[in-house]
Design a protein around this motif. Structure first.
Motif, short mmCIF file in Angstrom:
data_model
loop_
_atom_site.label_atom_id
_atom_site.label_comp_id
_atom_site.label_asym_id
_atom_site.label_seq_id
_atom_site.Cartn_x
_atom_site.Cartn_y
_atom_site.Cartn_z
N SER A 8 0.82 -1.22 0.00
CA SER A 8 0.00 0.00 0.00
C SER A 8 0.85 1.27 0.00
O SER A 8 0.38 2.34 -0.39
CB SER A 8 -0.95 0.00 1.21
N TYR A 9 2.10 1.15 0.45
CA TYR A 9 3.00 2.31 0.49
C TYR A 9 3.76 2.49 -0.82
O TYR A 9 4.49 3.47 -0.98
CB TYR A 9 4.01 2.15 1.63
N HIS A 10 3.61 1.55 -1.75
CA HIS A 10 4.42 1.56 -2.96
C HIS A 10 3.64 2.07 -4.17
O HIS A 10 2.45 1.82 -4.31
CB HIS A 10 4.93 0.15 -3.27
N THR A 11 4.34 2.79 -5.03
CA THR A 11 3.87 3.11 -6.37
C THR A 11 5.06 2.89 -7.30
O THR A 11 6.21 2.94 -6.85
CB THR A 11 3.40 4.58 -6.48
N PRO A 12 4.81 2.62 -8.59
CA PRO A 12 5.94 2.42 -9.51
C PRO A 12 6.93 3.58 -9.52
O PRO A 12 8.14 3.37 -9.60
CB PRO A 12 5.24 2.25 -10.87
N GLU A 13 6.41 4.79 -9.42
CA GLU A 13 7.28 5.98 -9.46
C GLU A 13 8.17 6.03 -8.22
O GLU A 13 9.38 6.29 -8.30
CB GLU A 13 6.44 7.26 -9.56
N LYS A 14 7.58 5.80 -7.03
CA LYS A 14 8.35 5.80 -5.79
C LYS A 14 9.40 4.70 -5.81
O LYS A 14 10.54 4.89 -5.39
CB LYS A 14 7.42 5.62 -4.59
N ASP A 15 8.98 3.51 -6.28
CA ASP A 15 9.91 2.37 -6.32
C ASP A 15 11.11 2.67 -7.20
O ASP A 15 12.25 2.33 -6.85
CB ASP A 15 9.19 1.12 -6.85
N LYS A 16 10.88 3.34 -8.33
CA LYS A 16 11.99 3.68 -9.23
C LYS A 16 12.95 4.66 -8.56
O LYS A 16 14.18 4.51 -8.66
CB LYS A 16 11.45 4.29 -10.52
N VAL A 17 12.40 5.67 -7.90
CA VAL A 17 13.24 6.68 -7.25
C VAL A 17 14.09 6.06 -6.14
O VAL A 17 15.31 6.29 -6.07
CB VAL A 17 12.36 7.82 -6.67
N VAL A 18 13.47 5.24 -5.30
CA VAL A 18 14.21 4.60 -4.20
C VAL A 18 15.25 3.63 -4.76
O VAL A 18 16.40 3.60 -4.30
CB VAL A 18 13.24 3.87 -3.24
N SER A 19 14.86 2.83 -5.75
CA SER A 19 15.81 1.89 -6.35
C SER A 19 16.98 2.62 -7.00
O SER A 19 18.14 2.19 -6.89
CB SER A 19 15.10 1.02 -7.40
N ALA A 20 16.69 3.72 -7.68
CA ALA A 20 17.75 4.52 -8.30
C ALA A 20 18.70 5.07 -7.24
O ALA A 20 19.92 5.13 -7.45
CB ALA A 20 17.15 5.67 -9.11
N PHE A 21 18.14 5.43 -6.09
CA PHE A 21 18.97 6.01 -5.02
C PHE A 21 19.98 4.99 -4.52
O PHE A 21 21.18 5.28 -4.43
CB PHE A 21 18.08 6.48 -3.87
N TYR A 22 19.52 3.76 -4.19
CA TYR A 22 20.48 2.85 -3.58
C TYR A 22 21.23 1.97 -4.58
O TYR A 22 22.21 1.32 -4.20
CB TYR A 22 19.84 2.00 -2.47
N THR A 23 20.83 1.98 -5.85
CA THR A 23 21.63 1.26 -6.85
C THR A 23 22.58 2.18 -7.61
O THR A 23 23.58 1.70 -8.15
CB THR A 23 20.72 0.54 -7.88
N ILE A 24 22.29 3.47 -7.64
CA ILE A 24 23.12 4.41 -8.39
C ILE A 24 23.87 5.37 -7.46
O ILE A 24 25.09 5.53 -7.57
CB ILE A 24 22.26 5.22 -9.38
N VAL A 25 23.13 6.01 -6.55
CA VAL A 25 23.74 7.05 -5.70
C VAL A 25 24.56 6.47 -4.55
O VAL A 25 25.68 6.93 -4.28
CB VAL A 25 22.64 7.99 -5.15
N THR A 26 24.03 5.44 -3.88
CA THR A 26 24.72 4.89 -2.71
C THR A 26 26.12 4.37 -3.02
O THR A 26 27.06 4.64 -2.25
CB THR A 26 23.88 3.77 -2.07
N PRO A 27 26.35 3.63 -4.13
CA PRO A 27 27.71 3.19 -4.43
C PRO A 27 28.70 4.33 -4.64
O PRO A 27 29.91 4.14 -4.49
CB PRO A 27 27.54 2.38 -5.74
N MET A 28 28.19 5.52 -5.00
CA MET A 28 29.07 6.68 -5.11
C MET A 28 29.32 7.30 -3.74
O MET A 28 30.44 7.73 -3.43
CB MET A 28 28.44 7.72 -6.04
N LEU A 29 28.28 7.35 -2.89
CA LEU A 29 28.40 8.01 -1.60
C LEU A 29 29.31 7.25 -0.64
O LEU A 29 30.06 7.86 0.13
CB LEU A 29 27.02 8.17 -0.96
N ASN A 30 29.24 5.91 -0.67
CA ASN A 30 30.00 5.11 0.31
C ASN A 30 31.49 5.44 0.34
O ASN A 30 32.03 5.76 1.40
CB ASN A 30 29.78 3.61 0.05
#
Length: 319
Positions: free
Chosen positions: A264-286
């Protein structure tokens, strides 16, 4: 009659990260820049830890493993995303989708476990500094690293075959930019409730085990720091742990949303944003978080840059 799995030969179509193509050029440039920075930062981190003897410690050995995982993690999804953004066809083969799911699960699972075990390393360093060389010897470090990789690959070997054996006989279009299991399962033409429940339990356990280690380790660290009389000792302890806590908060927060929160907390748009954050941004931030806030890493980098500088080469040749 059992439905035929049509996608085993035709594969899938990835809708991608964006719906609006007007800003695709800008987003492409941003993602490419992040990808290059992430690869460079992680490779440099691995290189520095290997060549500088001052970084040959358990903490940096585990950090080098994190950089290896981040490098493989971002290479699992981003190159395909970038190709799709400039390509007319955004297809991925059935086998390619399975490989992407396996690598993705392995990397994210391995990072879950490694970040938890890194908290144990910080606990030993702060609470048992005199016994640190004994408790965190080379054999223990290798066991911790191997355990992290094994735990992550176990998740991949368990969930990937089940996901790819679900019958997909309807739409081939995945509303995502890579083959993430929840998005793929939406195309199934069979009841996946039992499998999704089992996957949910598996993911919760994958989170609970390292979170328990992290919570216990930092609770004991806080008690030890509270008893310290020296202000410098407290400051050093907090500095030692702050980078790890920052990385843990970012990574586990995104994973908690994706795999623990109800549908109920998920939408395709939210899922894409969160997935992009930890698959793309997090490997750079670490690596940036660990390097920019770490005097030893910055010192090793300056040392390497000084050796490679033209002035130093001229001095060496003159001598």
């Amino acid at each position: 009659m059992k439905p035929e799995n049509q996608t085993s030969s035709s594969g899938f179509i990835l809708l991608g990260l964006l719906v609006d193509d007007k800003i695709s050029g800008i987003v492409f440039a941003i993602i490419l820049s992040i990808f290059v920075v992430a690869l460079t930062a992680n490779v440099v981190m691995i290189f520095l830890i290997q060549v500088d003897s001052r970084l040959h410690t358990p903490m940096y050995f585990l950090l080098s493993q994190l950089s290896v995982m981040d490098t493989l993690f971002i290479c699992t999804t981003v190159p395909k995303l970038l190709i799709d953004m400039i390509s007319e066809e955004k297809t991925i083969s059935f086998v390619g989708c399975g490989i992407q799911i396996f690598l993705y699960l392995t990397m994210i699972g391995s990072e879950f476990f490694l970040l938890g075990l890194m908290a144990y390393d910080r606990y030993v360093a702060v609470c048992n500094p005199l016994r640190y060389p004994v408790l965190m010897n080379r054999r223990m470090c290798l066991l911790l690293a191997a355990g992290s990789w094994f735990g992550g690959s176990l998740d991949g070997f368990l969930l990937t075959p089940i996901t790819m054996n679900v019958p997909y006989c309807g739409s081939r279009t995945i509303n995502h930019f890579f083959c993430e299991i929840p998005a793929v399962l939406k195309l199934a033409c069979a009841d996946t409730t039992l499998y999704e429940t089992l996957m949910y339990i598996c993911c919760v356990l994958m989170l609970l085990i390292p979170i328990s280690i992290i919570s216990t380790s930092y609770s004991l660290i806080l008690l030890t720091v509270h008893r310290m009389r020296s202000a410098d000792g407290r400051k050093k302890a907090f500095t030692t742990c702050s980078s790890h806590l920052t990385v843990v908060s970012i990574f586990y927060g995104a994973a908690f949303y994706t795999y623990v929160l109800p549908r109920s907390y998920h939408t395709p748009e939210k899922d894409k944003v969160v997935s992009a954050f930890y698959t793309i941004v997090t490997p750079m931030l670490n690596p940036l978080i660990y390097s920019l806030r770490n005097k030893d890493v910055m010192g090793a980098l300056k040392k390497v840059l000084f050796k490679c500088s033209p002035t130093q080469k001229l001095t060496a040749s003159a001598a």
